[in-house]
Design an enzyme around this catalytic site. Structure first.
Site, PDB file in Angstrom:
ATOM      1  N   LEU A 394      37.396 -45.220 -45.188  1.00  0.00           N
ATOM      2  CA  LEU A 394      36.820 -45.897 -46.788  1.00  0.00           C
ATOM      3  C   LEU A 394      38.256 -44.816 -48.076  1.00  0.00           C
ATOM      4  CD1 LEU A 394      33.499 -46.411 -46.937  1.00  0.00           C
ATOM      5  CD2 LEU A 394      35.323 -48.356 -46.138  1.00  0.00           C
ATOM      6  N   GLU A 395      38.851 -45.110 -48.182  1.00  0.00           N
ATOM      7  CA  GLU A 395      39.347 -44.695 -48.514  1.00  0.00           C
ATOM      8  C   GLU A 395      39.292 -44.742 -50.874  1.00  0.00           C
ATOM      9  OE1 GLU A 395      44.052 -45.020 -47.960  1.00  0.00           O
ATOM     10  OE2 GLU A 395      43.315 -44.247 -45.831  1.00  0.00           O
ATOM     11  N   ASN A 396      38.661 -45.675 -50.810  1.00  0.00           N
ATOM     12  CA  ASN A 396      38.158 -45.860 -52.464  1.00  0.00           C
ATOM     13  C   ASN A 396      37.365 -44.629 -52.762  1.00  0.00           C
ATOM     14  OD1 ASN A 396      40.898 -47.233 -52.711  1.00  0.00           O
ATOM     15  ND2 ASN A 396      39.976 -48.837 -51.842  1.00  0.00           N
TER      16      ASN A 396
END
Length: 569
Positions: A394-396
């Site tokens: 999950l990059e956010n």
């Protein structure tokens, strides 16, 4: 945009910050809301909080700070501080506080990568930050002082290689008498802290004598665990194969010193989380469920050097936390063939897991309901397709409380053979206070490996406090050191790199550099200018984005790195 950067691992630099900062800001505001019922006697304890008297009462590192008349948030002046080289433009002041008291720290900032924080609190030091703002943005956090805390240091700082930031109206609200200077006589922080004999449940510590001290307090991972009169202590009741951070303070009748620099010590014994059939040293590769110009593969086509195949990616649904998986029709790959290929790989001793997230992934796990949805839907996909586990990409940003809940719930359903991997970005693992790092430590007993992405990040800070540029052995080893000394077992640390120059926007290194970094960490050989203080022979291995880009390059990455990983001690 080049088709090579359609996927999450080929994103442009710093796309990850927006969601992360939103989560951090929300958490900070929520924390601040816990103490809004401050007593009427509470007041601003910071001096010259609006910089109206220049830099009076503030000290800026390396002459990095000055006051300006524009822009200002309030009044006629504000702070302007400019990072340079290995200096992050830290401006600070020591503020008198009362023990066992809650304080609200707030400030307005503008510009790139501005931080606000407090250290020496006697409990848990705090900080908050923003990646950048063209207008004034308020940062908020809070903390409680320790039983013997008489002063704290509040500070702002920027980030290495970034432009100037501005700060104004920095306030520390809590009980006190207006921020008088701390009284004399508090001893200095101890030096020379070192670890000695370790067992599966204890660590022996020693440190230098401090003049004027009548005793010493020992802290483990930020919490006080012992008070002793001499300059040594043995901390007991620890878990096997676990890394702990230790600090000590000196005390006398006047108060307690600041904490010593932290050291990390690891207990003996075997440790590390779950992982099913994952070998001691493993290679992870992402398989693309889409066509972005790399070689289109079936699972059966993935090179045999890969021990963990992460299928990228799960699909978000309209229900918070819930994920689904659908093969891309462009691949002309039936569900039946896909499932059969997974079984064949598993029969060959490989693990196939489902990756959640990516650059454009929008899966959100921010409460108990979405955590349950996450666990239930992932388990349903595991049952349907035969996946061995999950990869968190999950990059956010992620919420460590509820992601921990979700992964533990999934573990309870799937059992001890569940494979859990993570692929955080470099910024996510710079500090144990970050959400990703917290989550990894929270699930350490069931975590297989963290394959941090050593690319698309630019220069970052290593565990020695120096700044390293991506694309070097030092970048890989000095950043891996943060995880290795921050609490993860060596078996839970892997190096994530692009398989080719087309696999990511920046940070590609040749397989030779990857292998040199592995040897440096595991054996102490082939290091660059940074050499870890010890070796980590149980290091898990390496990861690449992606098996498809690797195939496009004749499997050059896996042919070189795979045998090297499997040959580690």
């Amino acid at each position: 945009m080049d088709p090579a950067i359609r996927s999450r691992h080929g994103r442009r630099p710093r796309r990850w910050l927006t969601g992360t900062i939103a989560a951090l800001a929300a958490a900070a505001l929520a924390t601040a809301g816990l103490t809004t019922s401050a007593q009427a006697a509470d007041s601003n304890q910071a001096k010259n909080s609006g910089f109206e008297s220049g830099l009076s009462d503030w000290t800026c590192s390396a002459g990095s700070g000055s006051t300006v008349g524009t822009p200002t948030h309030g009044g006629s002046a504000a702070l302007r501080a400019t990072p340079a080289g290995q200096d992050n433009a830290k401006c600070s002041q020591i503020v008198a506080v009362k023990p066992n008291s809650t304080y609200q720290l707030s400030g307005w900032v503008q510009g790139s990568y501005a931080y606000l924080g407090a250290s020496g609190t006697g409990t848990t030091d705090v900080s908050t930050w923003t990646p950048g703002s063209a207008s004034w943005q308020q940062l908020n956090t809070s903390f409680k002082t320790g039983a013997n805390t008489a002063s704290v240091t509040i500070y702002t700082h920027g980030w290495y290689g970034q432009s100037a930031y501005y700060a104004d109206d920095v306030t520390l609200v809590g009980p006190g008498d207006g921020g008088g200077d701390p009284g004399p006589g508090v001893p200095s922080a101890p030096g020379g802290l070192a670890s000695g004999t370790t067992t599966a449940s204890s660590v022996a510590l020693s440190w230098n004598t401090v003049s004027g001290a009548s005793g010493y307090n020992v802290y483990r991972d930020g919490s006080k665990v012992q008070a002793v009169s001499g300059t040594s202590a043995t901390v007991t009741g620890l878990a096997a194969s676990t890394s702990y951070q230790f600090q000590v303070t000196a005390t006398n009748a006047t108060g307690e010193s600041a904490k010593s620099p932290a050291i990390t010590a690891t207990t003996s014994g075997t440790g590390g989380g779950g992982g099913g059939n994952v070998p001691k040293h493993a290679v992870t590769g992402y398989w693309q469920n889409f066509d972005n110009g790399a070689t289109v593969q079936r699972i059966r086509d993935v090179q045999s050097q890969y021990d963990i195949i992460a299928v990228a990616f799960a699909d978000a649904t309209g229900v918070p936390g819930t994920v689904d998986f659908n093969l891309d029709p462009a691949l002309n790959y039936s569900d039946a063939d896909f499932k059969a290929d997974i079984k064949a790989k598993q029969a060959a001793g490989k693990s196939v897991i489902l990756s959640v997230g990516g650059e454009k992934g929008t899966v959100s796990v921010n409460d108990s309901a979405s955590a349950n949805n996450f666990a239930n839907s992932l388990y349903a996909q595991m049952q349907e397709f035969g996946f061995d586990g999950v990869d968190i990409d999950l990059e956010n940003g992620l919420n460590p409380t509820y992601m921990t809940q979700a992964l533990r719930s999934l573990s309870a359903k799937a059992g001890s053979k569940l494979v859990i991997t993570m692929a955080p970005q470099t910024i996510d693992m710079q500090s144990t206070s970050g959400g990703y790092f917290k989550t990894a430590l929270n699930v350490k007993d069931i975590l297989t490996v963290v394959n941090m992405q050593y690319y698309n990040s630019g220069s970052m800070l290593g565990c020695d406090g120096k700044v390293y540029s991506q694309g070097t052995v030092d970048f890989l080893t000095a950043l891996a050191c943060i995880q290795l000394e921050g609490g993860l077992a060596p078996s839970q640390v892997g190096l994530g790199l692009p398989a080719s120059t087309r696999g990511a926007g920046g940070g590609y290194v040749s397989p030779t550099i990857v292998n040199n970094a592995l040897d440096c960490l595991a054996k102490g050989t082939d290091c660059g200018s940074f050499k870890p203080s010890r070796t980590y022979p149980a290091l898990r291995g390496a990861m690449t984005w992606s098996t498809n880009w690797d195939a496009s390059n004749g499997n050059a990455w896996s042919n070189a790195v795979g045998p090297h990983v499997h040959g580690l001690p």
